[in-house]
Design a protein around this motif. Structure first.
Motif, PDB file in Angstrom:
ATOM      1  N   PHE A  83       0.834  -1.198   0.000  1.00 48.94           N
ATOM      2  CA  PHE A  83       0.000   0.000   0.000  1.00 48.94           C
ATOM      3  C   PHE A  83       0.871   1.251   0.000  1.00 48.94           C
ATOM      4  O   PHE A  83       0.627   2.200  -0.756  1.00 48.94           O
ATOM      5  N   THR A  84       1.865   1.266   0.870  1.00 48.51           N
ATOM      6  CA  THR A  84       2.738   2.434   0.966  1.00 48.51           C
ATOM      7  C   THR A  84       3.478   2.672  -0.344  1.00 48.51           C
ATOM      8  O   THR A  84       3.658   3.815  -0.781  1.00 48.51           O
ATOM      9  N   PHE A  87       0.459   3.552  -3.225  1.00 51.27           N
ATOM     10  CA  PHE A  87      -0.536   4.604  -3.071  1.00 51.27           C
ATOM     11  C   PHE A  87      -0.035   5.857  -2.349  1.00 51.27           C
ATOM     12  O   PHE A  87      -0.828   6.768  -2.098  1.00 51.27           O
ATOM     13  N   SER A  88       1.233   5.931  -2.009  1.00 47.31           N
ATOM     14  CA  SER A  88       1.742   7.124  -1.329  1.00 47.31           C
ATOM     15  C   SER A  88       2.883   7.744  -2.118  1.00 47.31           C
ATOM     16  O   SER A  88       3.441   7.128  -3.034  1.00 47.31           O
ATOM     17  N   ALA A 119      -8.724   7.756   5.082  1.00 42.17           N
ATOM     18  CA  ALA A 119      -7.375   7.262   4.810  1.00 42.17           C
ATOM     19  C   ALA A 119      -6.841   6.372   5.923  1.00 42.17           C
ATOM     20  O   ALA A 119      -7.343   6.369   7.054  1.00 42.17           O
ATOM     21  N   VAL A 137       2.983   8.863   6.204  1.00 44.60           N
ATOM     22  CA  VAL A 137       2.239   9.048   4.959  1.00 44.60           C
ATOM     23  C   VAL A 137       0.774   8.746   5.201  1.00 44.60           C
ATOM     24  O   VAL A 137       0.391   8.095   6.182  1.00 44.60           O
ATOM     25  N   SER A 138      -0.035   9.216   4.277  1.00 44.75           N
ATOM     26  CA  SER A 138      -1.476   8.968   4.315  1.00 44.75           C
ATOM     27  C   SER A 138      -1.871   8.243   3.031  1.00 44.75           C
ATOM     28  O   SER A 138      -1.533   8.687   1.938  1.00 44.75           O
ATOM     29  N   VAL A 139      -2.572   7.115   3.186  1.00 45.52           N
ATOM     30  CA  VAL A 139      -3.033   6.327   2.041  1.00 45.52           C
ATOM     31  C   VAL A 139      -4.548   6.417   1.987  1.00 45.52           C
ATOM     32  O   VAL A 139      -5.238   5.919   2.876  1.00 45.52           O
ATOM     33  N   SER A 140      -5.060   7.053   0.959  1.00 46.21           N
ATOM     34  CA  SER A 140      -6.501   7.200   0.816  1.00 46.21           C
ATOM     35  C   SER A 140      -7.163   5.840   0.645  1.00 46.21           C
ATOM     36  O   SER A 140      -6.637   4.956  -0.050  1.00 46.21           O
ATOM     37  N   SER A 143      -7.818   5.138  -3.061  1.00 41.25           N
ATOM     38  CA  SER A 143      -6.627   5.476  -3.839  1.00 41.25           C
ATOM     39  C   SER A 143      -6.614   4.825  -5.209  1.00 41.25           C
ATOM     40  O   SER A 143      -7.214   3.766  -5.446  1.00 41.25           O
ATOM     41  N   LEU A 182      -8.428  -2.060  -2.426  1.00 40.89           N
ATOM     42  CA  LEU A 182      -6.999  -1.751  -2.460  1.00 40.89           C
ATOM     43  C   LEU A 182      -6.171  -3.036  -2.470  1.00 40.89           C
ATOM     44  O   LEU A 182      -5.150  -3.118  -3.161  1.00 40.89           O
TER      45      LEU A 182
END
Length: 491
Positions: A83-84, A87-88, A119, A137-140, A143, A182
């Motif tokens: 994910f990081t 999506f970031s 997020a 970080v922020s992952v919507s 995303s 996701l």
């Protein structure tokens, strides 16, 4: 006054506000739009946002703590780090720097520290040239892959928020379903089933959950098992009809129920189960003051080479002779002949006028082997004549069959495929097996329990010491699961 007026009329208020009974009689093409909340089945109020907790938080304290701990402990490598990366902004940075540094910039750790309605808040550890750095970080939750990652991972359409709220207004279900999308993007297929299980465990509505101890390998099935499927299918048909009346779902619908007693390719096939299912759906709709026409295809072919599919032999007659509890003094007094009628497939069986049909149920429409034995022609004419009124196909088989003169081969094939694909699944329960030629034991199932529900694949498991059986969610997606993905997620 017939007994129907004394029964539950769930749709009466909907007929007043939205004009359900009249909404199907204006000519139009297929309607595809957003969705409304499932609570519209009980209320005429407009859909609202996810409910949230009394304190205004997205997840309650227990759900938040569990989700963070579970993801950090069990899904760091397959979910959080991908994910990081995907999506970031750290993913974009890694792509740019590794073009020149030969892969020396890498994301080695990621932990969830917060979850909001928008997020995942993640603390990541990045190694660059032997030096470790911590990044927040922020992952919507909605995303798409960031720049530079789109070539490595393909995105998927975002889930309509109104569809999310319609399936469940509970925040935990909202969170788990968006997480499953996701997970599918980063190909963490096994984690999607865990998201479904987590939603059930943490007090969700039970999206994708099946009843325990169905014992579908035992034939004939128990009566309560049959009734369980009848109720689910009837609820889905009513829900889809309401959505269609509000112009939020196509009027072309299909339902697939292929548990052993409904599967014509198995020795366990029972025609009575098919008829009882059709009756349950028709009665559920008729209880809402909707006029339902139950249709079966008639004889097809040329000259002496005419007939009906073996699966449908005698069905039209049996439908009319079965017990509808519609005689004088019975529960559904006067229903048959007024609210429920019968017919064949074709435009001439679409009734308009002072008492028009509101909903059409077509039982097992299918092509046959031979000349001029395609059901597509009369079925498409019937759908056109119905306008925007719901047409529900029950266990259809619209694939081409062997025919002479190329009538079901090359000519017009794309048009037939497009017509078959225009019907949207509003309910499915289909068992899957270890082998395509062996129907024992049952491996699991693929289900879609409502028009806006997700697709969920379950694996059947026996409990120890003859403690029963369960259907455990293993995979979830917004589209029909592919067989390769299913086999990868099953143990």
């Amino acid at each position: 006054m017939m007994a129907l007026s004394r029964r539950l009329t769930l749709l009466m208020c909907m007929c007043t506000v939205f004009g359900v009974a009249d909404a199907f009689h204006t000519p139009s093409t297929i309607v595809r739009a957003g969705a409304i909340s499932r609570h519209a089945l009980r209320s005429t109020s407009a859909p609202t946002e996810v409910e949230g907790t009394t304190s205004g938080e997205y997840l309650n304290e227990e759900q938040l703590a569990f989700c963070k701990a579970y993801l950090n402990e069990h899904h760091k490598s397959d979910v959080l780090i991908p994910f990081t990366r995907a999506f970031s902004e750290l993913g974009s940075t890694a792509v740019k720097k590794n073009m020149w540094q030969g892969g020396s910039y890498s994301i080695v750790d990621a932990r969830v520290v917060g979850i909001t309605s928008d997020a995942l808040l993640i603390d990541a550890t990045v190694e660059e040239g032997g030096e470790s750095k911590h990044k927040s970080v922020s992952v919507s939750l909605d995303s798409d892959p960031v720049a530079g990652m789109a070539k490595k991972v393909s995105t998927l359409p975002q889930i309509d928020p109104l569809q999310l709220n319609h399936a469940s207004k509970l925040p935990i279900d909202n969170f788990c379903r968006r997480m499953a999308r996701l997970c599918n993007i980063v190909k963490a297929y096994g984690a999607t089933g865990k998201m479904v299980q987590m939603g059930v465990q943490l007090g969700g509505k039970g999206v994708g959950k099946l009843h325990d101890d169905l014992y579908l390998n035992q034939v004939p099935h128990n009566r309560y098992v049959r009734q369980y499927f009848y109720d689910m299918a009837a609820d889905a048909a009513l829900e889809a009809t309401i959505l269609c009346s509000n112009k939020q779902l196509t009027n072309r619908m299909k339902m697939t129920a292929l548990f052993p007693e409904m599967n014509p390719s198995m020795d366990s096939y029972r025609i009575g189960t098919l008829l009882e299912l059709a009756r349950a759906i028709a009665i559920r709709l008729a209880e809402q003051n909707l006029r339902v026409r139950v249709c079966v295809q008639g004889s097809m072919g040329v000259g002496i080479f005419t007939g009906v599919p073996k699966q449908l032999n005698g069905v039209h007659t049996l439908l009319q002779r079965m017990d509808w509890q519609s005689e004088e003094g019975e529960e559904n007094e006067g229903m048959v002949g007024d609210y429920v009628n019968f017919g064949f497939v074709g435009k001439y069986h679409v009734v308009d006028g002072e008492a028009p049909d509101d909903v059409f149920i077509v039982i097992c429409p299918q092509n046959m082997v031979g000349l001029e034995c395609s059901i597509i022609g009369p079925l498409s004419e019937m759908v056109d004549a119905a306008g925007d009124r719901p047409v529900i196909l029950l266990n259809p088989d619209l694939t081409d069959k062997i025919s002479s003169q190329g009538q079901q081969s090359v000519r017009g094939r794309q048009q037939r495929l497009d017509f078959a694909d225009s019907f949207e699944t509003i309910f499915q329960f289909k068992n899957i097996y270890f082998s395509g030629t062996s129907y024992f034991p049952i491996l699991g199932s693929v289900v879609k329990l409502g028009p806006f529900e997700p697709w969920v694949a379950h694996q059947r498991r026996d409990l120890v010491n003859d403690g029963g059986e369960v259907y455990l969610p293993m995979y979830s997606s917004e589209t029909v699961p592919e067989s390769e993905v299913l086999m990868a997620t099953f143990d």
